[in-house]
Scaffold this active site. Sequence first.
Site, mmCIF file in Angstrom:
data_model
loop_
_atom_site.group_PDB
_atom_site.id
_atom_site.type_symbol
_atom_site.label_atom_id
_atom_site.label_comp_id
_atom_site.label_asym_id
_atom_site.label_seq_id
_atom_site.Cartn_x
_atom_site.Cartn_y
_atom_site.Cartn_z
ATOM 1 N N VAL A 15 7.090 10.020 7.591
ATOM 2 C CA VAL A 15 5.970 9.125 7.304
ATOM 3 C C VAL A 15 5.835 8.077 8.413
ATOM 4 C CG1 VAL A 15 4.953 7.531 5.651
ATOM 5 C CG2 VAL A 15 6.284 9.473 4.835
ATOM 6 N N LYS A 90 9.316 3.308 -3.483
ATOM 7 C CA LYS A 90 9.248 3.217 -4.943
ATOM 8 C C LYS A 90 10.576 2.804 -5.569
ATOM 9 C CE LYS A 90 9.608 8.183 -4.870
ATOM 10 N NZ LYS A 90 9.168 8.414 -3.492
ATOM 11 N N VAL A 117 3.101 5.186 -4.740
ATOM 12 C CA VAL A 117 2.750 5.902 -5.957
ATOM 13 C C VAL A 117 1.616 6.884 -5.696
ATOM 14 C CG1 VAL A 117 1.887 5.679 -8.319
ATOM 15 C CG2 VAL A 117 3.403 3.933 -7.387
ATOM 16 N N GLY A 119 0.737 9.489 -3.808
ATOM 17 C CA GLY A 119 0.171 10.044 -2.585
ATOM 18 C C GLY A 119 -1.059 9.300 -2.130
ATOM 19 N N GLU A 175 12.433 19.584 -1.950
ATOM 20 C CA GLU A 175 13.520 19.365 -1.006
ATOM 21 C C GLU A 175 14.706 20.278 -1.329
ATOM 22 O OE1 GLU A 175 14.305 15.283 0.033
ATOM 23 O OE2 GLU A 175 12.439 14.686 -0.947
ATOM 24 N N LYS A 190 7.824 5.674 -10.237
ATOM 25 C CA LYS A 190 6.390 5.436 -10.012
ATOM 26 C C LYS A 190 5.729 4.887 -11.271
ATOM 27 C CE LYS A 190 6.164 9.047 -6.492
ATOM 28 N NZ LYS A 190 5.992 10.515 -6.324
ATOM 29 N N GLY A 287 2.135 13.831 1.308
ATOM 30 C CA GLY A 287 2.659 14.437 2.519
ATOM 31 C C GLY A 287 2.822 13.292 3.489
#
Lengths: 406, 406
Positions: A15, A90, A117, A119, A175, A190, A287
């Site tokens: 990110v 979060k 939270v 996306g 993952e 969230k 993403g």
Amino acid sequence: MSEPFRVGLLGHGTVGAAFATLLEERADAVEAETGQRPELSGILTRSRGEFEDILERSDLIVELMGGIDPTRDFVLRALERGRHVVTANKQLLSQHGEEIFDAARRGGVQLRFEGAVAGVVPAIRVMAESLAAAHIERVHGIVNGTTNYILTQMTATGATYEEALAEAQEMGYAEADPTEDVTGKDAAAKMAILARLAFNAAVHLDQVGYEGIERITPDDIGYAKDLGLSLKLVGSAQRIDGGVAVHVYPAFLYADHPLASVNGAFNAVTVESPAITEITLSGPGAGGMQTASAVLGDVVSAMIPPPSLPAPAVEQPIVTDVEFSFYLHLEVADRPGVLAQVAEILGMQCVSIRSVVQKGLGREARLVMVMHPVLESKFRAAVELIARLDFVREAPRVIRVIEETF
Amino acid sequence: MSEPFRVGLLGHGTVGAAFATLLEERADAVEAETGQRPELSGILTRSRGEFEDILERSDLIVELMGGIDPTRDFVLRALERGRHVVTANKQLLSQHGEEIFDAARRGGVQLRFEGAVAGVVPAIRVMAESLAAAHIERVHGIVNGTTNYILTQMTATGATYEEALAEAQEMGYAEADPTEDVTGKDAAAKMAILARLAFNAAVHLDQVGYEGIERITPDDIGYAKDLGLSLKLVGSAQRIDGGVAVHVYPAFLYADHPLASVNGAFNAVTVESPAITEITLSGPGAGGMQTASAVLGDVVSAMIPPPSLPAPAVEQPIVTDVEFSFYLHLEVADRPGVLAQVAEILGMQCVSIRSVVQKGLGREARLVMVMHPVLESKFRAAVELIARLDFVREAPRVIRVIEETF
């Protein structure tokens, strides 16, 4: 030329890197919008940069390191030193939210966290701003893309949980260690943040009851299909009797519920309030690029004061025992009186049956029921008694059912 | 006690009255949020109140009179005199938007208009703020609840357009004179406003091509069902070749399109941008209370400066000829060579057929095709030629088809 607006970046993973790229790409557009050109003043990674140095040279800190330690300390120091902070963390907000909100309030700076939270779904802004004057009664969310992808695949292909998880891992939707996602813990963090905003109640992650999707079987999903229901991992935050209840659990949704048609790795949040009835926001789950885009939106908003912070929390009890409709699935011996005995126990606990399907399977039978709404404690007590009946062959399976209220 | 924040109300119809009630109900909450208590400083109706007098005593004007005259004059005067304005007037904004935005910019005040588009769905705020830094490529919307209700009923019950309209009128979802809604003109005004925000392009209502739902038949909807499509009145605004195209038309949506499952009197808007892929916002279309709630949200935002205004418009060409997938429905004589001739004409215009269904109906046959995307002008030229073929029994029926892009 205008003064640059200096952005310090903590963290340079997926990110963080996407954000750095996006900030450069969109600098012209942001300058046109705000009158100031944003530029990276420094990047802190495990191997590079020094926090105090970056802080000194920044107007705003973007925190994308994740985790609690040393992140919490960095965020508090930035806020105390009068720097705006944008974070997508979060864990931090659901465990140390009040401390951080207080620091932002004292520093007179902005703290924004849309990326934490759902996306790209702008749930935070809509709740904090569009609905600032509304009385929110309930929030339902599909706030974990991994589990929604897995459940969607199980529904579409009849795959088992294990098969669908493996596929999600291959596709990059889950993952290698999926624990946080599949147990519902990620969604719980969230929902704690959403509940904080919806109700001005301090909700700690520890106060959110959560169940995951690990024990969902193709059978459950098959019944859902037959009944016109979709199975989702749902987060729910609602006001109850002057208190607040926050939960995450797999639930059957009736087809007309706005979350029923949210498929794949999408996220969605439905906010209910008497004045507006309901609003649903949906979009792809996080993403790297999507979260980076939410973070940049927050940076732009922070460049335009004033601070938008949740009001100080108001003490409100956390309610854990809540009314639900339930689906109950029993494998029983196929002999007379079975349904009568089950019904009698349910009745004693004031659980009222809404619909029943009984299927013979040779010497065994399968009993699938949906109940009218009932307090969870009552229903669980009934199920415990039913589980002990000698004709019950397997542990009863229980899933909540959510109806569209409007 | 804090200074009151004085709100002058123009118009006291359904929405105006609901707003006055809501403002009083929520005054405590708004004071807690903003530090100022909002109070009505005056109400202007046809028979009561004087504009100059109310303006003098107000910090903000809420305009819920509708129409252009004298509303435009009132709004401009309020902005020029340094008063914030909140309006739900789509006619005014889609026909005189630039003049009004300019006045707000010169007055240094806020102009907010969430209530003008899509009921409670916070499309304006999300586009203006969350997506301020995003490059929006396309907006699709179901922005008229009346027509969506009618199409949903036609789909559910097989009713004709006339029957479903009559029912919508009985239920209060359609007005006695439904022209603005069913012709697509109401949706066109809303799409002009959304396009303005999405692309910073000045789009006048006159530049929005629109078609309504008056000629939709149960047959069209039946085919849609067979093909797994839903028929909606869709507004579309997109960037094309450096220009902007804005249209409203009935369209078939594939089942996985986020607007396909928006039913009844609901509104929804999908915003597409490379960084975010897409966000969908949905909720009930405008009822009096819902619009009043959107207006109150705007008032609260206006109480907290700074102004959030669209940037000055950038000159951009309006594109009218756009690529679409099309559905073509032909009633033809059932004889050899029919499909070949139709296909040949389509081919000459570079229209490529994606799927065909032919049904024999005694001496006649029905040919239903879906095309690959093609420029509308090419397709229309082909249809004009096809319509002249001697074996074509009725005017060809054409409906656009929209696919989910992600």
